[in-house]
Scaffold this motif. Structure first.
Motif, PDB file in Angstrom:
ATOM      1  N   LEU A   1     -20.067  10.577 -13.365  1.00  0.00           N
ATOM      2  CA  LEU A   1     -20.368  11.691 -14.420  1.00  0.00           C
ATOM      3  C   LEU A   1     -21.085  11.429 -15.604  1.00  0.00           C
ATOM      4  O   LEU A   1     -21.725  12.653 -16.078  1.00  0.00           O
ATOM      5  CB  LEU A   1     -18.802  11.639 -15.175  1.00  0.00           C
ATOM      6  N   THR A   2     -21.664  10.275 -15.867  1.00  0.00           N
ATOM      7  CA  THR A   2     -22.541  10.132 -16.937  1.00  0.00           C
ATOM      8  C   THR A   2     -23.887  10.565 -16.163  1.00  0.00           C
ATOM      9  O   THR A   2     -24.761  11.196 -17.017  1.00  0.00           O
ATOM     10  CB  THR A   2     -22.812   8.807 -17.247  1.00  0.00           C
ATOM     11  N   ALA A   3     -24.232  10.406 -14.936  1.00  0.00           N
ATOM     12  CA  ALA A   3     -25.372  10.785 -14.199  1.00  0.00           C
ATOM     13  C   ALA A   3     -25.328  12.477 -14.053  1.00  0.00           C
ATOM     14  O   ALA A   3     -26.435  13.254 -14.095  1.00  0.00           O
ATOM     15  CB  ALA A   3     -25.377  10.353 -12.814  1.00  0.00           C
ATOM     16  N   LEU A   4     -24.248  13.195 -14.247  1.00  0.00           N
ATOM     17  CA  LEU A   4     -24.033  14.553 -14.124  1.00  0.00           C
ATOM     18  C   LEU A   4     -23.996  15.106 -15.476  1.00  0.00           C
ATOM     19  O   LEU A   4     -24.203  16.274 -15.548  1.00  0.00           O
ATOM     20  CB  LEU A   4     -22.683  14.918 -13.320  1.00  0.00           C
TER      21      LEU A   4
ATOM     22  N   LEU B   1     -12.350  14.948 -19.066  1.00  0.00           N
ATOM     23  CA  LEU B   1     -12.406  16.395 -19.141  1.00  0.00           C
ATOM     24  C   LEU B   1     -12.873  16.750 -20.462  1.00  0.00           C
ATOM     25  O   LEU B   1     -13.730  17.512 -20.733  1.00  0.00           O
ATOM     26  CB  LEU B   1     -11.406  17.121 -18.625  1.00  0.00           C
ATOM     27  N   LEU B   2     -12.161  16.357 -21.441  1.00  0.00           N
ATOM     28  CA  LEU B   2     -12.518  16.761 -22.709  1.00  0.00           C
ATOM     29  C   LEU B   2     -13.848  16.327 -23.124  1.00  0.00           C
ATOM     30  O   LEU B   2     -14.524  17.043 -24.045  1.00  0.00           O
ATOM     31  CB  LEU B   2     -11.476  15.978 -23.815  1.00  0.00           C
ATOM     32  N   TYR B   3     -14.186  15.161 -22.885  1.00  0.00           N
ATOM     33  CA  TYR B   3     -15.666  14.501 -23.287  1.00  0.00           C
ATOM     34  C   TYR B   3     -16.566  15.301 -22.413  1.00  0.00           C
ATOM     35  O   TYR B   3     -17.784  15.572 -23.096  1.00  0.00           O
ATOM     36  CB  TYR B   3     -15.649  13.166 -22.695  1.00  0.00           C
ATOM     37  N   ILE B   4     -16.549  15.827 -21.283  1.00  0.00           N
ATOM     38  CA  ILE B   4     -17.394  16.682 -20.504  1.00  0.00           C
ATOM     39  C   ILE B   4     -17.677  18.094 -21.517  1.00  0.00           C
ATOM     40  O   ILE B   4     -18.752  18.764 -21.289  1.00  0.00           O
ATOM     41  CB  ILE B   4     -17.074  17.167 -19.033  1.00  0.00           C
TER      42      ILE B   4
END
Length: 213
Positions: free
Chosen positions: A193-196, A125-128
């Protein structure tokens, strides 16, 4: 004194004539201008009062142009490389911590490793949040110019992610080093998540661009 919407937009276009994206910027402000006028029409009947309210909220054409001039002084390449370097640093830092944890018996490294491996989804979440901030800053600081910059920055910054993902999927890294994290749900989550990240960045970009108006 600005007396009408048309006069405001004409003056704004004149003041922004130095900017390569002048028409797009004026169109953006026209949209905001119409929204404010629509809101104020129910409260005020006098057009002069409405336009005074518009200027109070958006600023005068001169003030808006001055803001865009200041924005143009911010060096886009430096901002772009700052985000790229931050992302690379995060990966190198994680790799260094992993190596230290397995190579040395240091108490602080053990404690930090155990703490971080207990909160993998919080880390995600922090990375996003980092990527949201990237897109937001590109939109807020560079407006329409930020489109190309965002594409370039995203592509460069994503390289460490893709390299690590490839090494993980191909099992070219020592799995036992990452045993608390490298389970199927976590790997699938990371891939999704990488794709998003790209659409997330673009949504944040438009959010930032809107906030700059």
């Amino acid at each position: 004194m600005i007396r009408s919407k048309e006069a405001f937009l004409r003056k704004l276009e004149q003041e922004l004539s130095f900017h390569p994206d002048c028409r797009e910027i004026v169109a953006e402000y026209q949209s905001h201008l119409e929204e404010i006028i629509h809101e104020r029409t129910f409260e005020m009947k006098d057009e002069q009062q409405i336009m005074s309210s518009v200027v109070e909220r958006l600023g005068s054409p001169e003030e808006i142009a001055s803001m865009w001039k200041e924005e143009a002084k911010v060096h886009p390449e430096k901002t772009s490389w700052m985000f790229v370097i931050i992302n690379i640093t995060l990966f190198l830092g994680g790799g260094l911590l992993t190596f230290i944890y397995h190579a040395f018996e240091w108490t602080w490294a053990d404690a930090l490793w155990l703490y971080l491996t207990d909160i993998p989804f919080l880390i995600i979440l922090l990375y996003i949040g980092f990527w949201v901030f990237l897109g937001y800053e590109m939109g807020k600081e560079f407006g329409y110019q930020g489109k190309h910059l965002l594409k370039k920055t995203f592509t460069l910054a994503l390289v460490p992610n893709l390299v690590l993902m490839a090494l993980t999927v191909l099992r070219m890294i020592p799995y036992h080093w990452f045993s608390p994290l490298l389970n199927t749900p976590f790997i699938v989550t990371c891939i999704v998540l990488t794709a998003l990240l790209y659409p997330i960045c673009w949504m944040a970009y438009y959010w930032g661009r809107r906030a700059s108006v």
